[in-house]
Design an enzyme around this catalytic site. Sequence first.
Site, PDB file in Angstrom:
ATOM      1  N   ASN A   1       0.844  -1.088   0.001  1.00  0.00           N
ATOM      2  CA  ASN A   1      -0.040   0.121   0.004  1.00  0.00           C
ATOM      3  C   ASN A   1       0.922   1.132   0.096  1.00  0.00           C
ATOM      4  O   ASN A   1       1.435   1.581   0.964  1.00  0.00           O
ATOM      5  CB  ASN A   1      -1.037   0.223   1.328  1.00  0.00           C
ATOM      6  CG  ASN A   1      -1.803   1.111   1.432  1.00  0.00           C
ATOM      7  OD1 ASN A   1      -1.755   2.183   0.682  1.00  0.00           O
ATOM      8  ND2 ASN A   1      -2.423   1.409   2.782  1.00  0.00           N
ATOM      9  N   TRP A   2       1.109   1.754  -1.224  1.00  0.00           N
ATOM     10  CA  TRP A   2       1.956   3.098  -1.186  1.00  0.00           C
ATOM     11  C   TRP A   2       1.378   4.186  -0.465  1.00  0.00           C
ATOM     12  O   TRP A   2       2.152   5.023  -0.349  1.00  0.00           O
ATOM     13  CB  TRP A   2       2.487   3.355  -2.747  1.00  0.00           C
ATOM     14  CG  TRP A   2       2.971   2.225  -3.438  1.00  0.00           C
ATOM     15  CD1 TRP A   2       3.645   0.996  -2.930  1.00  0.00           C
ATOM     16  CD2 TRP A   2       3.519   2.219  -4.554  1.00  0.00           C
ATOM     17  NE1 TRP A   2       4.185   0.411  -3.926  1.00  0.00           N
ATOM     18  CE2 TRP A   2       3.998   1.029  -5.073  1.00  0.00           C
ATOM     19  CE3 TRP A   2       3.311   3.243  -5.960  1.00  0.00           C
ATOM     20  CZ2 TRP A   2       4.377   0.688  -6.331  1.00  0.00           C
ATOM     21  CZ3 TRP A   2       3.634   2.921  -7.376  1.00  0.00           C
ATOM     22  CH2 TRP A   2       4.364   1.484  -7.418  1.00  0.00           C
ATOM     23  N   LYS A   3       0.169   4.372  -0.231  1.00  0.00           N
ATOM     24  CA  LYS A   3      -0.438   5.619   0.448  1.00  0.00           C
ATOM     25  C   LYS A   3      -0.317   6.796  -0.502  1.00  0.00           C
ATOM     26  O   LYS A   3      -0.177   6.660  -1.767  1.00  0.00           O
ATOM     27  CB  LYS A   3      -0.104   5.502   1.699  1.00  0.00           C
ATOM     28  CG  LYS A   3      -0.312   4.445   2.552  1.00  0.00           C
ATOM     29  CD  LYS A   3       0.166   4.479   4.157  1.00  0.00           C
ATOM     30  CE  LYS A   3      -0.311   3.308   4.746  1.00  0.00           C
ATOM     31  NZ  LYS A   3      -0.126   3.434   6.274  1.00  0.00           N
TER      32      LYS A   3
ATOM     33  N   HIS B 142      -9.615   1.342   5.205  1.00  0.00           N
ATOM     34  CA  HIS B 142      -8.149   1.348   5.799  1.00  0.00           C
ATOM     35  C   HIS B 142      -8.448   2.353   7.052  1.00  0.00           C
ATOM     36  O   HIS B 142      -9.040   3.267   6.904  1.00  0.00           O
ATOM     37  CB  HIS B 142      -7.269   1.711   4.888  1.00  0.00           C
ATOM     38  CG  HIS B 142      -5.733   1.929   5.346  1.00  0.00           C
ATOM     39  ND1 HIS B 142      -5.325   2.778   6.079  1.00  0.00           N
ATOM     40  CD2 HIS B 142      -4.816   0.891   5.450  1.00  0.00           C
ATOM     41  CE1 HIS B 142      -4.215   2.485   6.625  1.00  0.00           C
ATOM     42  NE2 HIS B 142      -3.541   1.329   5.968  1.00  0.00           N
TER      43      HIS B 142
ATOM     44  N   GLU C 245      -6.823   4.585   7.822  1.00  0.00           N
ATOM     45  CA  GLU C 245      -6.538   5.973   7.471  1.00  0.00           C
ATOM     46  C   GLU C 245      -7.822   6.887   6.803  1.00  0.00           C
ATOM     47  O   GLU C 245      -8.036   7.772   6.846  1.00  0.00           O
ATOM     48  CB  GLU C 245      -5.186   6.243   6.547  1.00  0.00           C
ATOM     49  CG  GLU C 245      -4.153   5.871   7.409  1.00  0.00           C
ATOM     50  CD  GLU C 245      -2.796   5.432   6.815  1.00  0.00           C
ATOM     51  OE1 GLU C 245      -2.662   5.488   5.532  1.00  0.00           O
ATOM     52  OE2 GLU C 245      -1.930   4.886   7.469  1.00  0.00           O
TER      53      GLU C 245
ATOM     54  N   GLY D 118       2.648   2.281  10.648  1.00  0.00           N
ATOM     55  CA  GLY D 118       3.464   3.298  10.562  1.00  0.00           C
ATOM     56  C   GLY D 118       4.367   3.710  11.747  1.00  0.00           C
ATOM     57  O   GLY D 118       4.840   4.783  11.817  1.00  0.00           O
TER      58      GLY D 118
ATOM     59  N   GLY E 272       2.820  -1.145   4.109  1.00  0.00           N
ATOM     60  CA  GLY E 272       2.850   0.254   3.826  1.00  0.00           C
ATOM     61  C   GLY E 272       4.265   0.663   3.516  1.00  0.00           C
ATOM     62  O   GLY E 272       4.958   0.480   2.502  1.00  0.00           O
ATOM     63  N   GLY E 273       4.816   1.406   4.574  1.00  0.00           N
ATOM     64  CA  GLY E 273       6.113   1.917   4.391  1.00  0.00           C
ATOM     65  C   GLY E 273       7.238   1.115   3.868  1.00  0.00           C
ATOM     66  O   GLY E 273       7.935   1.339   2.695  1.00  0.00           O
TER      67      GLY E 273
HETATM   68  P1  PGA Z   1       2.979   0.161   7.718  1.00  0.00           P
HETATM   69  O1  PGA Z   1       1.266   0.369   6.777  1.00  0.00           O
HETATM   70  O2  PGA Z   1       3.235  -1.057   7.082  1.00  0.00           O
HETATM   71  O3  PGA Z   1       3.572   1.485   7.258  1.00  0.00           O
HETATM   72  O4  PGA Z   1       2.572   0.162   9.241  1.00  0.00           O
HETATM   73  C1  PGA Z   1       0.636  -0.772   6.747  1.00  0.00           C
HETATM   74  C2  PGA Z   1      -0.711  -0.235   6.248  1.00  0.00           C
HETATM   75  O5  PGA Z   1      -1.324   0.866   6.548  1.00  0.00           O
HETATM   76  O6  PGA Z   1      -1.641  -1.053   5.144  1.00  0.00           O
END
Ligand code: PGA
Length: 265
Positions: A10-12, A96, A98, A187, A248-249
Amino acid sequence: MSRTPLVAGNWKMNNTAAQGAALVEQLFGQITGVSDVEVIVCPPYLAIPKVHDQIRGTQVQLGAQNVFWKESGAFTGFVSVAMLVEMGVTYCIVGHSETRGRFGALEVPESTLGYFAETDETVRLKIEALLAHGLAPILCVGETLAEREAGRTDAMIEAQLAGGLMGIDEVELHKLVVAYEPVWAIGTGKTCETAEAERICGMIREWLGRAYSTEFADQVRVLYGGSVKSSNARELFHQPNIDGGLVGGASLKADEFAAIVKAAL
Ligand code: PGA
């Protein structure tokens, strides 16, 4: 029942189209020959067409990070499922934390939280719209730190599952993927203990078994997400109820993401 492991990046809100294309190109170099793991990248919308051109003919598939449930109309700033289908998207993240406005590490002004107003009901509408077009939803569920400390983790997750899937039948849901993402681990660098991540993923599978059938529950991929990195991925992904990760990251660096993909083998 053997389930094909799945690792989704997930590149966000990271990577322009050019940066995203460069990232997947580096990634191919490191995962060619890796079969038996489904690999998905979820770029920001505007990078999707270029990344799509780049991944053609490879094992990497495309996911979107969000979608709107209406077919078309006066919905300024939103993107429909048909628009994703046209761009070759086959998976979509839904609910998600977020987009639900439940942030772990990020500080967001209180007054802007309405902007991230995903609810269980919008999650369900999005899942229905995705399924109607043959796309696979990746339904994210997870508790905040306050909910965990109040002993409400399991109840929160069950409520998110029930609310997001209410009224949708098992046959329609055959492509469903569920991701357990504790909000406090996203994150933050704090990963959930492996045993606890496995317990919750097992609880999600049991809930699916009770709500639908054990056959159905056995074939649904349940992922873990929240500070997954190459150093913890193997242990997490080899638990009986964890079928891969939503990353994510660590999905923003080709070598790190490739190592995480290989950890699912
Ligand atoms: P993260 O994010 O690996 O940066 O903790 C995971 C996600 O939000 O899907």
